[in-house]
Design a protein around this motif. Sequence first.
Motif, mmCIF file in Angstrom:
data_model
loop_
_atom_site.group_PDB
_atom_site.id
_atom_site.type_symbol
_atom_site.label_atom_id
_atom_site.label_comp_id
_atom_site.label_asym_id
_atom_site.label_seq_id
_atom_site.Cartn_x
_atom_site.Cartn_y
_atom_site.Cartn_z
ATOM 1 N N ASP A 74 -25.437 -62.835 -88.471
ATOM 2 C CA ASP A 74 -25.116 -62.228 -87.174
ATOM 3 C C ASP A 74 -25.978 -60.992 -86.917
ATOM 4 O OD1 ASP A 74 -23.586 -61.173 -89.354
ATOM 5 O OD2 ASP A 74 -22.385 -60.037 -87.938
ATOM 6 N N VAL A 75 -26.253 -60.231 -87.967
ATOM 7 C CA VAL A 75 -27.111 -59.052 -87.812
ATOM 8 C C VAL A 75 -28.535 -59.476 -87.472
ATOM 9 C CG1 VAL A 75 -28.181 -57.133 -89.063
ATOM 10 C CG2 VAL A 75 -25.726 -57.549 -89.274
ATOM 11 N N LEU A 76 -29.063 -60.458 -88.187
ATOM 12 C CA LEU A 76 -30.438 -60.895 -87.955
ATOM 13 C C LEU A 76 -30.592 -61.594 -86.613
ATOM 14 C CD1 LEU A 76 -31.439 -62.224 -91.491
ATOM 15 C CD2 LEU A 76 -32.000 -60.029 -90.435
ATOM 16 N N ALA A 77 -29.572 -62.322 -86.195
ATOM 17 C CA ALA A 77 -29.649 -63.027 -84.909
ATOM 18 C C ALA A 77 -29.777 -62.053 -83.745
ATOM 19 C CB ALA A 77 -28.424 -63.916 -84.721
ATOM 20 N N ALA A 78 -29.197 -60.864 -83.896
ATOM 21 C CA ALA A 78 -29.200 -59.888 -82.804
ATOM 22 C C ALA A 78 -30.341 -58.883 -82.894
ATOM 23 C CB ALA A 78 -27.865 -59.141 -82.788
ATOM 24 N N ALA A 79 -31.099 -58.906 -83.986
ATOM 25 C CA ALA A 79 -32.107 -57.868 -84.232
ATOM 26 C C ALA A 79 -33.454 -58.220 -83.589
ATOM 27 C CB ALA A 79 -32.290 -57.672 -85.727
ATOM 28 N N ASP A 80 -34.196 -57.174 -83.246
ATOM 29 C CA ASP A 80 -35.577 -57.341 -82.801
ATOM 30 C C ASP A 80 -36.465 -57.154 -84.026
ATOM 31 O OD1 ASP A 80 -38.038 -57.420 -81.651
ATOM 32 O OD2 ASP A 80 -37.835 -55.573 -80.492
ATOM 33 N N LEU A 81 -36.715 -58.242 -84.735
ATOM 34 C CA LEU A 81 -37.375 -58.151 -86.031
ATOM 35 C C LEU A 81 -38.868 -57.886 -85.919
ATOM 36 C CD1 LEU A 81 -35.443 -61.014 -87.830
ATOM 37 C CD2 LEU A 81 -35.039 -58.554 -87.959
ATOM 38 N N ALA A 82 -39.421 -58.021 -84.726
ATOM 39 C CA ALA A 82 -40.841 -57.715 -84.552
ATOM 40 C C ALA A 82 -41.125 -56.237 -84.822
ATOM 41 C CB ALA A 82 -41.294 -58.081 -83.142
ATOM 42 N N VAL A 120 -33.535 -68.706 -86.395
ATOM 43 C CA VAL A 120 -33.009 -69.388 -87.574
ATOM 44 C C VAL A 120 -31.622 -68.847 -87.920
ATOM 45 C CG1 VAL A 120 -33.312 -69.705 -90.055
ATOM 46 C CG2 VAL A 120 -35.256 -70.004 -88.520
ATOM 47 N N ALA A 121 -31.461 -67.532 -87.827
ATOM 48 C CA ALA A 121 -30.153 -66.925 -88.102
ATOM 49 C C ALA A 121 -29.106 -67.422 -87.103
ATOM 50 C CB ALA A 121 -30.262 -65.405 -88.061
ATOM 51 N N GLN A 122 -29.497 -67.514 -85.835
ATOM 52 C CA GLN A 122 -28.566 -68.002 -84.817
ATOM 53 C C GLN A 122 -28.237 -69.475 -85.054
ATOM 54 O OE1 GLN A 122 -26.938 -66.213 -82.283
ATOM 55 N NE2 GLN A 122 -25.793 -68.145 -82.328
ATOM 56 N N ALA A 123 -29.226 -70.248 -85.472
ATOM 57 C CA ALA A 123 -28.993 -71.670 -85.745
ATOM 58 C C ALA A 123 -27.980 -71.848 -86.869
ATOM 59 C CB ALA A 123 -30.312 -72.353 -86.102
ATOM 60 N N LEU A 124 -28.013 -70.954 -87.867
ATOM 61 C CA LEU A 124 -27.038 -71.021 -88.952
ATOM 62 C C LEU A 124 -25.644 -70.667 -88.451
ATOM 63 C CD1 LEU A 124 -26.355 -71.424 -91.928
ATOM 64 C CD2 LEU A 124 -26.994 -69.029 -92.320
ATOM 65 N N LEU A 125 -25.561 -69.709 -87.544
ATOM 66 C CA LEU A 125 -24.268 -69.372 -86.950
ATOM 67 C C LEU A 125 -23.711 -70.553 -86.164
ATOM 68 C CD1 LEU A 125 -24.980 -65.737 -85.676
ATOM 69 C CD2 LEU A 125 -23.593 -66.394 -87.655
ATOM 70 N N ASP A 126 -24.613 -71.265 -85.483
ATOM 71 C CA ASP A 126 -24.186 -72.426 -84.693
ATOM 72 C C ASP A 126 -23.836 -73.621 -85.569
ATOM 73 O OD1 ASP A 126 -24.696 -70.903 -82.439
ATOM 74 O OD2 ASP A 126 -26.698 -71.744 -82.119
ATOM 75 N N ASP A 127 -24.516 -73.739 -86.713
ATOM 76 C CA ASP A 127 -24.307 -74.865 -87.623
ATOM 77 C C ASP A 127 -24.253 -74.342 -89.045
ATOM 78 O OD1 ASP A 127 -24.270 -77.164 -89.116
ATOM 79 O OD2 ASP A 127 -26.298 -77.818 -88.597
ATOM 80 N N PRO A 128 -23.061 -74.010 -89.558
ATOM 81 C CA PRO A 128 -22.943 -73.449 -90.908
ATOM 82 C C PRO A 128 -23.467 -74.379 -92.014
ATOM 83 C CG PRO A 128 -20.928 -73.069 -89.658
ATOM 84 C CD PRO A 128 -21.768 -74.001 -88.849
ATOM 85 N N GLN A 129 -23.665 -75.662 -91.695
ATOM 86 C CA GLN A 129 -24.181 -76.615 -92.683
ATOM 87 C C GLN A 129 -25.687 -76.805 -92.563
ATOM 88 O OE1 GLN A 129 -22.189 -77.940 -95.147
ATOM 89 N NE2 GLN A 129 -20.809 -76.408 -94.263
ATOM 90 N N LEU A 130 -26.353 -75.916 -91.849
ATOM 91 C CA LEU A 130 -27.791 -76.059 -91.601
ATOM 92 C C LEU A 130 -28.579 -76.202 -92.894
ATOM 93 C CD1 LEU A 130 -30.193 -75.956 -89.599
ATOM 94 C CD2 LEU A 130 -30.168 -73.454 -89.853
#
Length: 287
Positions: free
Chosen positions: A165-173, A188-198
């Motif tokens: 959740d932290v990485l999905a919201a961060a501006d990592l650039a 990728v972080a958001q995709a894991l939040l959407d699909d915990p079995q990713l």
Amino acid sequence: MRLAYQPPYDWAAMVGFLSWRAIRGLEIVEAGVYRRSISVAGSHGWISVAPGVGDWLEVDVEFPDTAALAEIERRLRAMFDVDAQPQLIQAQLATDPLMAQLVAGRPGLRVPGAWDGLELAIRAVLGQQISVVAAIRLAGKLVAQYGQPLHTPHAGITHVFPTPDVLAAADLATLGMPKARGRTLSGVAQALLDDPQLFAPKASLKEGVTRLVALPGIGDWTAQYIAMRQLREPDAFASGDIGLINALAALEGGPVTARALLARAEAWRPLRAYAAQHLWTSLSRAD
């Protein structure tokens, strides 16, 4: 706990691989002992792994919830590939003359896994088109900025890996990477939040790779690398990897292309991941 394995076990190669890729603040290797912070279900702790006096790895675990020990053991067994069957792997790969030479030199070589799927995916994306050293430097900055601080008795272990959740919201650039790569990491972080079995093992290598390359910014190299180390697919093979290309060129002579490497690797099925590990390890024979 003790993680039993079928001998031989090439601990020098395993700990060397992990040491070269150790993320500052997250993990350290000291005197042949691997240590790192861990997270399970929102709780944090740390582990130390070293070779035992018999056919096992000795693991010390500091963790607040004993109910998590079974999950910790499961992850560590995968991370250190202790369930591999060296004799079967050697026999299969040794049908190829090149691999016969390599497995004879390192009969206990394992494929290093990962503690966490998101962590490995972040490592893989950071490693796109840059050196291992540069990627690990960026990963250290990411852990320091977005990981939760953790007090441990080990000076080199100061944080746990950031949560999705932290990485999905961060501006990592802002860490000093191309904006597109920063968006890929957050995606990728958001995709894991959407699909915990990713990052859970799939029915086949093809299914796992197909799911991963569907994510924006994830190509075949990244997907195969994740399949190899996280999905534990024994036939995963990142044919575009420059290290594998260089290793084959050094061992067999002459220029090697990604296409030629992929064709050459047909002889190593269904254990191309182990063949890849032998090629990578051949680049540095130092223990």
